[in-house]
Design an enzyme around this catalytic site. Sequence first.
Site, short mmCIF file in Angstrom:
data_model
loop_
_atom_site.label_atom_id
_atom_site.label_comp_id
_atom_site.label_asym_id
_atom_site.label_seq_id
_atom_site.Cartn_x
_atom_site.Cartn_y
_atom_site.Cartn_z
N ALA A 119 0.82 -1.21 0.00
CA ALA A 119 0.00 0.00 0.00
C ALA A 119 0.85 1.26 0.00
CB ALA A 119 -0.94 -0.01 1.20
N SER A 160 -3.49 -3.43 0.46
CA SER A 160 -2.32 -4.25 0.78
C SER A 160 -2.77 -5.67 1.07
CB SER A 160 -1.58 -3.67 1.99
OG SER A 160 -0.39 -4.36 2.25
N HIS A 193 -1.56 -8.27 2.70
CA HIS A 193 -1.43 -8.93 4.00
C HIS A 193 -2.46 -8.46 5.02
CE1 HIS A 193 0.70 -5.89 6.66
NE2 HIS A 193 0.91 -5.34 5.49
N THR A 220 9.99 -6.10 -12.04
CA THR A 220 9.50 -7.45 -12.29
C THR A 220 8.47 -7.85 -11.24
OG1 THR A 220 11.63 -8.07 -13.25
CG2 THR A 220 10.19 -9.87 -12.53
N CYS A 262 2.68 0.61 13.15
CA CYS A 262 3.72 1.40 12.50
C CYS A 262 4.38 2.38 13.47
CB CYS A 262 3.15 2.16 11.31
SG CYS A 262 2.50 1.08 10.02
#
Length: 358
Positions: free
Chosen positions: A72, A184, A186, A222, A304
Amino acid sequence: MIYLDYQATTPLAPEARDAMLRWLDGPGGTGFGNPHSPHRMGRQAMAAIEMAREQVAALFPAGGKVIFTSGATEAINLAIRGSGQDGSVSVSAIEHAAVLDTARAAGSCHVLNVAQDGQCNTRQDLPADTRLVCLMQVNNEIGTIQRTVEWHRKAKQHNALYFCDAVQAYGRIEVTGADMIAISAHKFHGPKGVGALWVRDGVGLEEVQTGGGQEFGLRSGTLSPALIAGMGAAAAEAKDRMEQDREHIEMLWDMARGQFADWTLNGSEEARWHGNLNIRRKGLDVNRLMSDVRDVMFSAGSACASGSGRTSHVLEAIGCSKAQAKASIRLGFGRYTTQEEIEQAAARINMAAKEQGL
């Protein structure tokens, strides 16, 4: 151990793990090809990515495209930095740091205030030069659900784009309409290291990182077939069992509210994702509590910010004093949480708080 930190990350769904395994082949296997290579193995890997793109897109509004990213934070940077340079960016005071810090770094940033219940009031003015409005759908610290439809409408009235951080909403509730949406994997039982930015058809973006021109020329690098296949499988599973998951979490919420009845809830009780219980107790030493209850995984504020020593900007924004914010904990539960885990965790946390004389 009892895991109650679903806002920080979620357990990997078995369906996601199974989808990833083929693309983790070693020597002798056929799943390790570069998806951008023109040969058979490359085409097979790209086919898996495109199938996952459809699975992820199925939980977004119609009329847009999915751009895969590393998570994210990268998606947020692409949305804010790639959508223009001229004009100001308006963000709510309770946005995730990935949005707040990126908006501030990108130039002129206007912060929108929130009420004590954690909702952002649509009656406040936007600067005349606003180019982008950023308002999350579900807050990661207190779980409040924002009036995103009204904010989208307000952005349009100012000829601005509307970006929504739907990290805590995607796979749990219907994702709101917007011009750009970040997610995101997860956070909805997919793997770490992969996310996406959904971009509405007609919205122009400039690439933020240059290179090989992958992902519609907007995100070079990639792609990982394994991570993206896992994300797609997690999205498909979330879509199939969204109502089942919601009913399970409502049951856990009712139980948890009863177990912590003498704690004070931070944020709205009604306009909230009920898998997020952010509560406080006067005089609580959270660091001591976490040390005393080491077998229960929960958070002091957002993951966070944990360990930073900073007071939660979200709790301060809704009117909590520094003392109240520092006496708050966040319990997050979801699909794989059991009633017994809620009961056992509550007993241990309440006992530890009692031992502090509270």
